[in-house]
Design a protein around this motif. Sequence first.
Motif, PDB file in Angstrom:
ATOM      1  N   ALA A  34      -4.961 -28.152  56.448  1.00 59.76           N
ATOM      2  CA  ALA A  34      -5.380 -29.517  56.775  1.00 59.76           C
ATOM      3  C   ALA A  34      -6.521 -29.940  55.855  1.00 59.76           C
ATOM      4  CB  ALA A  34      -5.799 -29.602  58.228  1.00 59.76           C
ATOM      5  N   THR A  37      -9.969 -36.445  55.310  1.00 64.77           N
ATOM      6  CA  THR A  37      -9.709 -37.734  54.674  1.00 64.77           C
ATOM      7  C   THR A  37     -10.525 -38.794  55.399  1.00 64.77           C
ATOM      8  OG1 THR A  37      -7.815 -38.173  56.116  1.00 64.77           O
ATOM      9  CG2 THR A  37      -7.344 -37.151  53.972  1.00 64.77           C
ATOM     10  N   GLN A  39      -9.974 -42.709  56.479  1.00 66.39           N
ATOM     11  CA  GLN A  39      -9.006 -43.802  56.571  1.00 66.39           C
ATOM     12  C   GLN A  39      -9.630 -44.917  57.395  1.00 66.39           C
ATOM     13  OE1 GLN A  39      -5.697 -41.869  58.450  1.00 66.39           O
ATOM     14  NE2 GLN A  39      -4.956 -40.963  56.557  1.00 66.39           N
ATOM     15  N   THR A  42     -12.778 -44.020  59.176  1.00 71.45           N
ATOM     16  CA  THR A  42     -12.652 -42.948  60.146  1.00 71.45           C
ATOM     17  C   THR A  42     -12.420 -41.619  59.435  1.00 71.45           C
ATOM     18  OG1 THR A  42     -11.710 -44.451  61.795  1.00 71.45           O
ATOM     19  CG2 THR A  42     -11.306 -42.101  62.121  1.00 71.45           C
ATOM     20  N   ARG A  44     -11.022 -38.000  59.270  1.00 70.65           N
ATOM     21  CA  ARG A  44      -9.921 -37.272  59.887  1.00 70.65           C
ATOM     22  C   ARG A  44      -9.844 -35.872  59.310  1.00 70.65           C
ATOM     23  NH1 ARG A  44      -6.677 -40.108  62.957  1.00 70.65           N
ATOM     24  NH2 ARG A  44      -6.762 -42.358  62.901  1.00 70.65           N
ATOM     25  N   TYR A  45      -9.503 -34.930  60.185  1.00 68.05           N
ATOM     26  CA  TYR A  45      -9.197 -33.566  59.774  1.00 68.05           C
ATOM     27  C   TYR A  45      -7.708 -33.420  60.040  1.00 68.05           C
ATOM     28  CZ  TYR A  45      -8.838 -28.508  59.887  1.00 68.05           C
ATOM     29  OH  TYR A  45      -8.456 -27.214  59.657  1.00 68.05           O
ATOM     30  N   GLY A  46      -6.912 -33.415  58.967  1.00 70.95           N
ATOM     31  CA  GLY A  46      -5.461 -33.514  59.141  1.00 70.95           C
ATOM     32  C   GLY A  46      -5.169 -34.862  59.792  1.00 70.95           C
ATOM     33  N   ARG A  47      -4.490 -34.854  60.907  1.00 71.90           N
ATOM     34  CA  ARG A  47      -4.195 -36.117  61.599  1.00 71.90           C
ATOM     35  C   ARG A  47      -5.174 -36.411  62.726  1.00 71.90           C
ATOM     36  NH1 ARG A  47       0.707 -34.823  65.697  1.00 71.90           N
ATOM     37  NH2 ARG A  47      -0.110 -32.840  66.381  1.00 71.90           N
ATOM     38  N   TYR A  48      -6.207 -35.564  62.885  1.00 69.78           N
ATOM     39  CA  TYR A  48      -7.116 -35.678  64.018  1.00 69.78           C
ATOM     40  C   TYR A  48      -8.370 -36.483  63.676  1.00 69.78           C
ATOM     41  CZ  TYR A  48      -4.045 -32.111  65.793  1.00 69.78           C
ATOM     42  OH  TYR A  48      -2.928 -31.433  66.189  1.00 69.78           O
ATOM     43  N   ASP A  49      -8.604 -37.517  64.458  1.00 73.05           N
ATOM     44  CA  ASP A  49      -9.772 -38.385  64.341  1.00 73.05           C
ATOM     45  C   ASP A  49     -11.026 -37.577  64.702  1.00 73.05           C
ATOM     46  OD1 ASP A  49     -11.785 -40.298  64.711  1.00 73.05           O
ATOM     47  OD2 ASP A  49     -10.459 -41.720  65.724  1.00 73.05           O
ATOM     48  N   GLN A  50     -12.039 -37.632  63.857  1.00 68.94           N
ATOM     49  CA  GLN A  50     -13.278 -36.883  64.079  1.00 68.94           C
ATOM     50  C   GLN A  50     -14.425 -37.756  64.587  1.00 68.94           C
ATOM     51  OE1 GLN A  50     -13.436 -33.340  63.674  1.00 68.94           O
ATOM     52  NE2 GLN A  50     -11.272 -33.890  63.805  1.00 68.94           N
TER      53      GLN A  50
END
Length: 136
Positions: A34, A37, A39, A42, A44-50
């Motif tokens: 992962a 990023t 976006q 926001t 994100r770690y992989g698809r998970y919002d941090q």
Amino acid sequence: MPRGKPYGFTDGLPVYRWGQAPAYLQTQTQLGQARLTVQGGTLRYGRYDQTRALQTVVWEAEQAARALGVPVRPVVAVHGAKVPAPRGRLELGGVTVVEAKRLRGLLRSLPPQPGWDSARRAAVGQLAERTLPPAS
């Protein structure tokens, strides 16, 4: 900010002899494939919002600041992943997110804050030892 080794650590809070407001350090180990990023503002770690994790770090820094009576800067040091920003550092939600290998440089680059003489450093260090016990 700090030069050399910290005077001590208290629950993620390094206290330096060279007199600066402490930084609350939260480390995040990134495992697997992962990636971090950003976006739409926001993290994100992989698809998970941090976002929630960053809000927690801000809250923890606020609690440390309240306990110590000094400003505390929230910082997340990321291990094992690139931070998608110039020089491996970005600011999101009031938190500095930095690659762990760049943390020392970040802390050293912070400007000195007035009023941090040896007596104040010692007093804040002792207060941190009493009021911010290590996490179990």
